[in-house]
Write a protein that holds these residues in place. Structure first.
Motif, PDB file in Angstrom:
ATOM      1  N   ILE A 297       0.760  -1.259  -0.107  1.00  0.00           N
ATOM      2  CA  ILE A 297       0.034  -0.129   0.003  1.00  0.00           C
ATOM      3  C   ILE A 297       0.863   1.328  -0.105  1.00  0.00           C
ATOM      4  O   ILE A 297       0.625   2.332  -0.816  1.00  0.00           O
ATOM      5  CB  ILE A 297      -1.098   0.206   1.154  1.00  0.00           C
ATOM      6  N   GLN A 298       2.044   1.262   0.856  1.00  0.00           N
ATOM      7  CA  GLN A 298       2.769   2.477   0.802  1.00  0.00           C
ATOM      8  C   GLN A 298       3.468   2.579  -0.599  1.00  0.00           C
ATOM      9  O   GLN A 298       3.809   3.562  -0.969  1.00  0.00           O
ATOM     10  CB  GLN A 298       3.822   2.275   2.027  1.00  0.00           C
ATOM     11  N   LYS A 299       4.109   1.298  -1.228  1.00  0.00           N
ATOM     12  CA  LYS A 299       4.586   1.407  -2.486  1.00  0.00           C
ATOM     13  C   LYS A 299       3.829   1.977  -3.591  1.00  0.00           C
ATOM     14  O   LYS A 299       4.308   2.838  -4.390  1.00  0.00           O
ATOM     15  CB  LYS A 299       5.015  -0.037  -2.593  1.00  0.00           C
ATOM     16  N   TYR A 300       2.479   1.662  -3.481  1.00  0.00           N
ATOM     17  CA  TYR A 300       1.642   2.067  -4.806  1.00  0.00           C
ATOM     18  C   TYR A 300       0.716   3.256  -4.355  1.00  0.00           C
ATOM     19  O   TYR A 300      -0.312   3.367  -4.820  1.00  0.00           O
ATOM     20  CB  TYR A 300       0.838   0.875  -5.013  1.00  0.00           C
ATOM     21  N   GLU A 301       1.055   3.860  -3.124  1.00  0.00           N
ATOM     22  CA  GLU A 301       0.043   4.800  -2.762  1.00  0.00           C
ATOM     23  C   GLU A 301      -0.120   6.086  -3.796  1.00  0.00           C
ATOM     24  O   GLU A 301      -1.310   6.631  -3.670  1.00  0.00           O
ATOM     25  CB  GLU A 301       0.950   5.658  -1.468  1.00  0.00           C
ATOM     26  N   GLY A 302       0.812   6.368  -4.459  1.00  0.00           N
ATOM     27  CA  GLY A 302       0.775   7.388  -5.397  1.00  0.00           C
ATOM     28  C   GLY A 302       0.284   7.199  -6.721  1.00  0.00           C
ATOM     29  O   GLY A 302      -0.070   7.904  -7.624  1.00  0.00           O
ATOM     30  N   ASP A 303      -0.110   5.641  -7.099  1.00  0.00           N
ATOM     31  CA  ASP A 303      -0.677   5.271  -8.265  1.00  0.00           C
ATOM     32  C   ASP A 303      -1.840   4.597  -8.067  1.00  0.00           C
ATOM     33  O   ASP A 303      -1.953   3.257  -7.565  1.00  0.00           O
ATOM     34  CB  ASP A 303       0.483   4.205  -8.855  1.00  0.00           C
ATOM     35  N   ILE A 304      -3.101   5.131  -8.300  1.00  0.00           N
ATOM     36  CA  ILE A 304      -4.529   4.604  -8.097  1.00  0.00           C
ATOM     37  C   ILE A 304      -4.687   3.451  -9.129  1.00  0.00           C
ATOM     38  O   ILE A 304      -5.529   2.643  -8.345  1.00  0.00           O
ATOM     39  CB  ILE A 304      -5.495   5.682  -8.294  1.00  0.00           C
ATOM     40  N   ASP A 305      -4.057   3.361 -10.378  1.00  0.00           N
ATOM     41  CA  ASP A 305      -4.527   2.162 -10.958  1.00  0.00           C
ATOM     42  C   ASP A 305      -3.742   1.103 -10.375  1.00  0.00           C
ATOM     43  O   ASP A 305      -4.381  -0.063 -10.406  1.00  0.00           O
ATOM     44  CB  ASP A 305      -3.687   2.397 -12.405  1.00  0.00           C
ATOM     45  N   LYS A 306      -2.597   1.018  -9.822  1.00  0.00           N
ATOM     46  CA  LYS A 306      -1.828   0.049  -9.110  1.00  0.00           C
ATOM     47  C   LYS A 306      -2.694  -0.636  -7.978  1.00  0.00           C
ATOM     48  O   LYS A 306      -2.755  -1.583  -7.731  1.00  0.00           O
ATOM     49  CB  LYS A 306      -0.446   0.281  -8.763  1.00  0.00           C
ATOM     50  N   ILE A 307      -3.232   0.419  -6.959  1.00  0.00           N
ATOM     51  CA  ILE A 307      -3.860   0.142  -5.979  1.00  0.00           C
ATOM     52  C   ILE A 307      -5.388  -0.471  -6.344  1.00  0.00           C
ATOM     53  O   ILE A 307      -5.605  -1.638  -5.855  1.00  0.00           O
ATOM     54  CB  ILE A 307      -4.400   1.524  -5.090  1.00  0.00           C
ATOM     55  N   THR A 308      -6.002  -0.136  -7.328  1.00  0.00           N
ATOM     56  CA  THR A 308      -7.102  -0.731  -7.945  1.00  0.00           C
ATOM     57  C   THR A 308      -6.921  -2.250  -8.362  1.00  0.00           C
ATOM     58  O   THR A 308      -7.576  -3.148  -8.050  1.00  0.00           O
ATOM     59  CB  THR A 308      -7.750  -0.111  -8.834  1.00  0.00           C
ATOM     60  N   SER A 309      -5.605  -2.441  -9.088  1.00  0.00           N
ATOM     61  CA  SER A 309      -5.466  -3.576  -9.658  1.00  0.00           C
ATOM     62  C   SER A 309      -5.147  -4.639  -8.455  1.00  0.00           C
ATOM     63  O   SER A 309      -5.178  -5.819  -8.537  1.00  0.00           O
ATOM     64  CB  SER A 309      -4.375  -3.568 -10.445  1.00  0.00           C
TER      65      SER A 309
END
Length: 427
Positions: A297-309
């Protein structure tokens, strides 16, 4: 079997009407197909959440446990029950609960889902959809208070459990939860709902907590020879007092709990053979999963597409593993609540909890509590008046306390006069 037969023959919309605007993908148009009933209900809830109104089920029709019709309406459908209904219930022997305000205004917005079996498609289809409301919709800043946007899920339950075990109050738990989930708009619950859930956890052991405590004491005595306890009971088998002590410190606690640091061994010498505490493999696996989850979550915090995936991948994994393990929600059954207390609720309660001492508020009968001015006025008004021997009037005083009463009344009149005078000066 038909649970409710709703009246769907509504017409003659009022002159003032409201039609919500949203993207075409969210509108449940007539003829739209859904594979399952839950999918159709979720779709209409998403439409209501995006446009600003709450929904509720308005009955269904079923045949052999198969729902063939499902009706969903706006939460403000219908009208408030009038006093005539209360009078009918009173004649039939029903006790009417206290009347609360209602926001129902006869809104006719609705959708009906019909079960169809045509060709290769088996599922539900939108048979009727009315999007006209006779009230204003909820504005965007206030939509966080909608019922559709408030749900106590597993994240809330786990967080509340941990905070309650750490003796953190519900108010502080709610503040921590706001910071953890990003603020009031995304927290998903209210403080009242959190308090109700904590109250539900405590009410599960209501009446048996004293017995659970004594059962835990008995288990500790069986596990440790140096542990002992004594307790006293009252006239009604309620717990009056409890005392426990340890004669011999268990050897496995020498270098763990009783000595706060590694220097204890150097200071006190070799106190005995060190025994490693048992390792909880399940807890270690959970901790590892938490580290991986929060790290990603901390790693992908700035990329909403990666968090959604990432979220979609977890849901897909859960669907694949759903058949292997039963779906058990935290706090929804007795076993998981017992996990919270780390002890089973006893089937037979022999020792009752101690009597609760209440010295605050109107719930206490203690003579030492402070009585408010309002309560004094109520008690005084209930007393009969008597004629004073000096002022010859019916009052709550007599000739003995006439002077004291007059001085108090005079002081109140002067204070009120000064307040009124100061008010006119400021004006």
């Amino acid at each position: 079997m038909e649970n409710v037969n709703p009246d769907l023959e509504w017409s003659n919309f009022p002159e003032v009407s409201c039609v919500p605007l949203c993207s075409a993908e969210l509108i449940p148009i007539v003829g739209k197909n859904f594979n399952t009933l839950d999918e159709g209900i979720s779709f209409y809830d998403a439409y209501a959440r995006a446009t600003g109104f709450d929904t509720r089920k308005h009955g269904n029709k079923a045949s052999r446990e198969l729902v063939t019709w499902q009706y969903l309406v706006c939460n403000r459908q219908g009208v408030k029950k009038g006093i005539e209904i209360d009078q009918i219930h009173a004649r039939e022997g029903f006790i009417t609960k206290r009347r609360r305000t209602s926001k129902r205004c006869g809104c006719k917005a609705r959708v009906s889902l019909k079960y169809v079996f045509e060709g290769s498609f088996v599922g539900y289809v939108v048979h009727e959809f009315v999007d006209v409301h006779n009230h204003s919709l909820i504005e965007l800043p206030l939509r966080r208070w909608m019922h559709l946007n408030r749900k106590l899920d597993e994240v809330h339950r786990k967080f509340i459990w941990d905070c309650t075990k750490a003796n953190i109050s519900p108010t502080m738990t709610f503040k921590f939860l706001n910071e953890f989930l990003g603020g009031y708009d995304t927290v998903g619950i209210t403080l009242t709902e959190l308090r109700n859930y904590v109250h539900g956890l405590k009410s599960y052991v209501e009446g048996s907590d004293a017995q659970m405590l004594l059962d835990e004491m008995r288990r500790r005595k069986e596990a440790c020879e140096g542990f002992s306890y004594q307790y006293q009971l009252g006239s009604e088998n309620e717990l009056k007092s409890l005392f426990w002590f340890v004669n011999v410190i268990p050897e496995k606690y020498y270098n763990g709990r009783w000595l706060k640091s590694a220097l204890g061994k150097a200071v006190h010498g070799n106190l005995g053979k060190e025994l490693d505490a048992p390792v909880n493999a399940k807890q270690l696996a959970k901790n590892k999963a938490y580290r991986i989850f929060y790290g990603l979550i901390q790693k992908y915090e700035g990329d909403i597409d990666k968090i959604t995936s990432f979220s979609a991948g977890m849901l897909e994994y859960d669907r694949k593993k759903e058949s292997d393990s039963p779906n058990m929600s935290v706090g929804e059954n007795g076993n998981t609540v017992e996990d919270f207390y780390s002890i089973e609720r006893p089937a037979l309660v022999e020792v009752q909890p101690p009597n609760v001492v209440q010295t605050k508020g109107s719930c206490s009968d203690s003579a030492s509590r402070l009585v408010s001015a309002k309560e004094k006025a109520v008690v005084l008004a209930s007393k009969p008046k008597r004629r004073c021997g000096k002022c010859r009037e019916l009052r709550h005083h007599d000739s003995r306390n006439f002077r004291k009463n007059m001085e108090t009344t005079k002081a109140l009149v002067i204070s009120s006069t000064i307040s009124i005078f100061q008010h006119f000066l400021h004006c």
